[in-house]
Design a protein around this motif. Structure first.
Motif, PDB file in Angstrom:
ATOM      1  N   ARG A 139      27.552   3.798  -6.609  1.00  0.00           N
ATOM      2  CA  ARG A 139      27.827   4.748  -6.644  1.00  0.00           C
ATOM      3  C   ARG A 139      26.803   5.135  -7.750  1.00  0.00           C
ATOM      4  N   ASN A 140      26.180   5.960  -7.753  1.00  0.00           N
ATOM      5  CA  ASN A 140      24.810   6.722  -8.441  1.00  0.00           C
ATOM      6  C   ASN A 140      24.018   5.809  -8.509  1.00  0.00           C
ATOM      7  N   LEU A 141      23.748   4.176  -7.793  1.00  0.00           N
ATOM      8  CA  LEU A 141      22.746   3.441  -8.662  1.00  0.00           C
ATOM      9  C   LEU A 141      21.659   3.026  -7.625  1.00  0.00           C
ATOM     10  N   SER A 142      20.313   3.820  -7.110  1.00  0.00           N
ATOM     11  CA  SER A 142      19.309   3.177  -6.189  1.00  0.00           C
ATOM     12  C   SER A 142      18.246   2.426  -6.620  1.00  0.00           C
ATOM     13  N   VAL A 143      18.008   1.444  -5.229  1.00  0.00           N
ATOM     14  CA  VAL A 143      17.030   0.464  -5.991  1.00  0.00           C
ATOM     15  C   VAL A 143      15.923   0.740  -5.405  1.00  0.00           C
ATOM     16  N   LEU A 144      14.656  -0.214  -5.738  1.00  0.00           N
ATOM     17  CA  LEU A 144      13.141   0.191  -4.966  1.00  0.00           C
ATOM     18  C   LEU A 144      13.167  -0.947  -4.934  1.00  0.00           C
ATOM     19  N   PRO A 145      13.516  -1.925  -4.283  1.00  0.00           N
ATOM     20  CA  PRO A 145      12.973  -3.323  -4.176  1.00  0.00           C
ATOM     21  C   PRO A 145      12.062  -3.792  -3.758  1.00  0.00           C
ATOM     22  N   SER A 146      12.420  -5.120  -4.637  1.00  0.00           N
ATOM     23  CA  SER A 146      10.724  -5.617  -3.914  1.00  0.00           C
ATOM     24  C   SER A 146      10.525  -7.216  -3.947  1.00  0.00           C
ATOM     25  N   ASP A 147       9.495  -7.810  -3.404  1.00  0.00           N
ATOM     26  CA  ASP A 147       9.973  -8.903  -2.827  1.00  0.00           C
ATOM     27  C   ASP A 147       8.474 -10.287  -2.941  1.00  0.00           C
ATOM     28  N   GLN A 157       0.868  -1.859   0.218  1.00  0.00           N
ATOM     29  CA  GLN A 157       0.003   0.073  -0.068  1.00  0.00           C
ATOM     30  C   GLN A 157       1.118   1.275  -0.209  1.00  0.00           C
ATOM     31  N   GLN A 158       2.027   1.097   0.368  1.00  0.00           N
ATOM     32  CA  GLN A 158       2.520   1.895   0.817  1.00  0.00           C
ATOM     33  C   GLN A 158       3.245   2.475  -0.776  1.00  0.00           C
ATOM     34  N   LEU A 159       3.599   1.128  -1.521  1.00  0.00           N
ATOM     35  CA  LEU A 159       4.839   1.218  -2.791  1.00  0.00           C
ATOM     36  C   LEU A 159       3.561   2.237  -3.631  1.00  0.00           C
ATOM     37  N   LEU A 160       2.252   2.298  -3.837  1.00  0.00           N
ATOM     38  CA  LEU A 160       1.404   2.222  -4.314  1.00  0.00           C
ATOM     39  C   LEU A 160       0.927   3.967  -4.020  1.00  0.00           C
ATOM     40  N   LYS A 161       1.316   4.959  -3.142  1.00  0.00           N
ATOM     41  CA  LYS A 161       0.963   5.658  -3.174  1.00  0.00           C
ATOM     42  C   LYS A 161       1.991   7.109  -3.298  1.00  0.00           C
ATOM     43  N   VAL A 162       1.263   8.254  -4.132  1.00  0.00           N
ATOM     44  CA  VAL A 162       2.453   9.131  -4.396  1.00  0.00           C
ATOM     45  C   VAL A 162       3.135   9.355  -3.314  1.00  0.00           C
ATOM     46  N   LYS A 163       2.643  10.046  -2.171  1.00  0.00           N
ATOM     47  CA  LYS A 163       3.420  10.736  -0.909  1.00  0.00           C
ATOM     48  C   LYS A 163       4.285   9.798  -0.319  1.00  0.00           C
ATOM     49  N   SER A 164       4.234   8.828  -0.493  1.00  0.00           N
ATOM     50  CA  SER A 164       5.016   7.292   0.563  1.00  0.00           C
ATOM     51  C   SER A 164       6.693   6.328  -0.507  1.00  0.00           C
ATOM     52  N   ILE A 165       5.822   6.917  -1.601  1.00  0.00           N
ATOM     53  CA  ILE A 165       6.860   5.359  -2.132  1.00  0.00           C
ATOM     54  C   ILE A 165       8.428   5.626  -2.564  1.00  0.00           C
ATOM     55  N   ALA A 166       8.869   6.956  -2.293  1.00  0.00           N
ATOM     56  CA  ALA A 166      10.446   7.963  -2.049  1.00  0.00           C
ATOM     57  C   ALA A 166      10.630   7.178  -1.012  1.00  0.00           C
ATOM     58  N   GLU A 167      10.013   6.650  -0.144  1.00  0.00           N
ATOM     59  CA  GLU A 167      10.608   6.213   1.627  1.00  0.00           C
ATOM     60  C   GLU A 167      10.530   4.865   1.539  1.00  0.00           C
ATOM     61  N   GLY A 168      10.985   4.531   0.368  1.00  0.00           N
ATOM     62  CA  GLY A 168      11.436   2.950   0.034  1.00  0.00           C
ATOM     63  C   GLY A 168      12.846   2.105  -0.911  1.00  0.00           C
ATOM     64  N   ILE A 169      12.394   4.116  -1.491  1.00  0.00           N
ATOM     65  CA  ILE A 169      14.228   3.910  -2.181  1.00  0.00           C
ATOM     66  C   ILE A 169      14.692   3.555  -1.247  1.00  0.00           C
ATOM     67  N   ARG A 170      16.025   2.599  -1.768  1.00  0.00           N
ATOM     68  CA  ARG A 170      17.350   2.061  -1.029  1.00  0.00           C
ATOM     69  C   ARG A 170      18.500   2.680  -1.726  1.00  0.00           C
ATOM     70  N   PRO A 171      19.862   2.533  -1.282  1.00  0.00           N
ATOM     71  CA  PRO A 171      20.593   2.879  -1.947  1.00  0.00           C
ATOM     72  C   PRO A 171      21.955   1.482  -2.271  1.00  0.00           C
ATOM     73  N   THR A 172      22.719   1.171  -3.180  1.00  0.00           N
ATOM     74  CA  THR A 172      23.293   0.354  -3.326  1.00  0.00           C
ATOM     75  C   THR A 172      24.298   0.103  -3.388  1.00  0.00           C
TER      76      THR A 172
END
Length: 249
Positions: free
Chosen positions: A78-86, A60-75
């Motif tokens: 350098r310069n590469l981030s991921v929005l992970p799945s499970d 539900q967080q993933l599908l909300k415009v206001k909260s999706i960015a909170e799920g982004i993680r650094p790898t």
């Protein structure tokens, strides 16, 4: 605004995830801020980039415009981030269908993320689905890995027929040959016979190589761990052609 590049295939087992990880890594290597959004519930792209499944945002967080960015993680790269799945994302189709903007929700989410990145690469789960249609509508460039077999060729034309019937128009649709084994006569014959039938194919193909299959051992893109290997060089050749296309947008 970020450019959106989606790796998409009607069928699985065509080298889609390994390709998106390596191509996104190459863009990051050039100094661009890159996000890889793993939308496949198998979470293989997340695994390759060492993003643990428990770090993935709730559905539900993933599908909300206001909260999706909170799920982004650094790898680690350098310069590469991921929005992970499970595996929790197996229910994404049902959650998406409940939204009023079900056919365009992914595009809206991407709009909210675009200001933070130069490029967003998407690993889309295989199949013709509501989620897939969302990604197809939102992408500037849709890349389809095509294994040089008749079955894979058939799915390419199924996708084109689906796009026409649903009036879905991505910025551009293109393909590339994947998992190519020149020792096999079927692959050699396909390569020679179908370049004319499939003009959307890039003039670069990714070989079948053990080094790509072994990416899961060290969880590092081949273009970083074995940059001089022919497989890594093939990814770089393909990336340069993709980059040339993106420069025209």
């Amino acid at each position: 605004m970020a450019q959106i590049i989606a790796l998409y295939s009607v069928k699985g087992g065509v080298g889609k995830t390994a390709s998106v990880v390596n191509l996104a890594a190459l863009s990051a290597m050039q100094g661009r801020k890159v996000l890889l959004w793993d939308l496949d519930p198998q979470g293989s792209a997340s695994w390759y980039l060492q993003a643990e499944p428990e770090s993935a945002p709730k559905l539900q967080q993933l599908l909300k415009v206001k909260s999706i960015a909170e799920g982004i993680r650094p790898t680690l790269h350098r310069n590469l981030s991921v929005l992970p799945s499970d595996q929790r994302y197996h229910d994404i189709e049902h959650a998406l269908a409940e939204k009023k903007d079900a056919g365009f929700r992914i595009a809206k989410l991407l709009d909210g993320l675009s200001e933070y990145f130069d490029e967003i690469w998407i690993d889309t789960p295989p199949g013709i689905t509501l989620l897939g249609d969302n990604v197809l509508r939102a992408a500037d460039l849709v890349l389809v890995p095509v294994v040089p077999t008749h079955l894979s060729e058939r799915t390419w034309f199924q996708l084109k027929s689906h796009l026409a019937s649903e009036k879905i128009k991505p910025g551009r649709l293109a393909g590339f040959l994947s998992m190519v084994d020149r020792r096999r006569s079927l692959h050699r014959d396909f390569y020679a016979a179908h370049r004319i039938d499939m003009p959307e194919l890039f003039d670069a193909d990714i070989p079948y190589a053990a080094i790509i299959e072994q990416m899961g051992e060290d969880q590092t893109p081949v273009v970083f761990s074995h940059a001089r290997h022919p497989a890594a060089q093939a990814f770089f050749k393909l990336w340069k052609q993709i980059d040339h296309v993106l420069a025209k947008f």
